[in-house]
Design a protein around this motif. Sequence first.
Motif: not given
Length: 547
Positions: A114, A119, A122, A134, A179, A182-183, A186, A189-190, A193, A222
């Motif tokens: 996390w 970030g 990615i 993605y 980042t 993702l958090q 999105r 991005y997930q 991950l 995460s």
Amino acid sequence: LYKKAPIMIANDVAGKCTDSRVFAEVQAVAPGFLNLKIKGSFLADYLTQMEKEEKFGLEVPEKQKTIIVDYGGPNVAKPLHVGHLRSAVIGESVKRIARYIGHKVIGDIHMGDWGLQMGLVITEMKERYPDLVYFDPDYTGEYPKEAPFTISELEDIYPTASGKSKQDAVFKEAALLATKELQGGRRGYQALLSHIMNVSVTDLKRNYENLNVHFELWKGESDAQPYVPEMVQMMKDKGYAYMSEGALVVDVKEDTDTKEIPPCIILKSDGASLYSTTDLATLVMRMKENNPDRVIYLADARQSMHFIQVFRCAKKTGIVPETTELKHIGFGTMNGKDGKPFKTRDGGVMRLEYLLKEIDGEMLAKIKENQKEKENLDIDPKEAEETAKTVALAAIKYGDLSNQASKDYVFDIERFTSFEGNTGPYILYTIVRIKSILSKYQAKGGTIEGLSDAICPARNAGQKNLMLSLAKFNATIENAYEESAPHKICAYIYELANAFNGFYHDTKILAEENDKLQKSYIALLVLTKEVLETCIDMLGFSAPDRM
């Protein structure tokens, strides 16, 4: 109380002990000491009981506790390096000791998956492979099952991205945004991950397997994220958390503090989580899922302030009840012979994989050298390789664990791989020597089964010394558990190995003509082997059949 000189009291005590079941001799010595000598028959009876009982008569705990050991803590997308060694090795041993005592113990790797590093990965991927689905914000279909990269590509992506972010402000800004997205959930991005996790975890499992380190839970930071919003809301609602310089914090200082304990930061001014947020949310998750009585964290000693803040915050806000014990085992650094943190020859941080290979090679060379010296020793090359791996692992783990965890230590390959002195190979060599004597005894028609009643009182000082060392087993294990201190087991087995080797040199075991006496010696050998093997299993390594 007695209105007498200490020596007179000592004499009275000695007088009362004349027909003791335990002591052969109790002697008063000026100015008031007592010298006690154990009876040979009492010691032999004690060891006989040890051999008969499960776990050598170790007392079962009154209440079985649930203990979580949080260790390993690698970051995904990065290879394991030597800095990960101590957490893995000490954590695995602490877990095994508590499990042997009789508790329910859960090891959790607690991966770093996390925050900004994800970030960065990615953003670098987007630069390299901009056409991947993605990165299309309008895509609504299913994402591919296969990862679009290999572990070696992933291992190149992270350091490249990390380097760029230090020089390139635009790149760093993009990584911060990635980042946040993702958090924020999105989808693309997930999905990336979860690919990063799958590829990394496969590689981590292989590396930890080589170290004989096993986790019951493969959770990451995460996994704790869903618990953050509700936890933050609770802290605000109950008046624990307040705004300070734009950040949300909880005061954790206490009146008895002798040094400044800063507030625990829950959210940064931009609303992002920190390690403290994740660690607190992980505790929320652990209380819900496992309800542990004790949580032990293995992390660098320099993180002690972080854990003081997190533990106090968790107790103050009621995340964990007062009865749950939270403990940080802070370890020192592993240094090279120059006294500085261990590095590769060109000054980089050494990958754990390469270190293990180097020590395996060193060990194999020593085994081949031994083969040359004893020309009649014919070992299959495959067996030699397997033996070298087993002995190398003992060298590394014992080299680390024999130091008190909190202290820095020098990683000295030459010393750790030596067959003499306080080393893993010396302990294994002792076990192998016992195995060899036992198999020769069996080859001559002797049996090693059901010999526990054969243990007789000691005939010489070497034998008595070995018997006294064996009798310390239970107290040592209980103490190692209480203090979460594997080094105490190392000190014990070194003493026991020395005591056995002293006995071996002083005593004709296989040449003994008195059958009763020989059986007594063999019974002692069986018990010594079992105790040593039980201890090295708690330290996380094993012994080969021959070396």
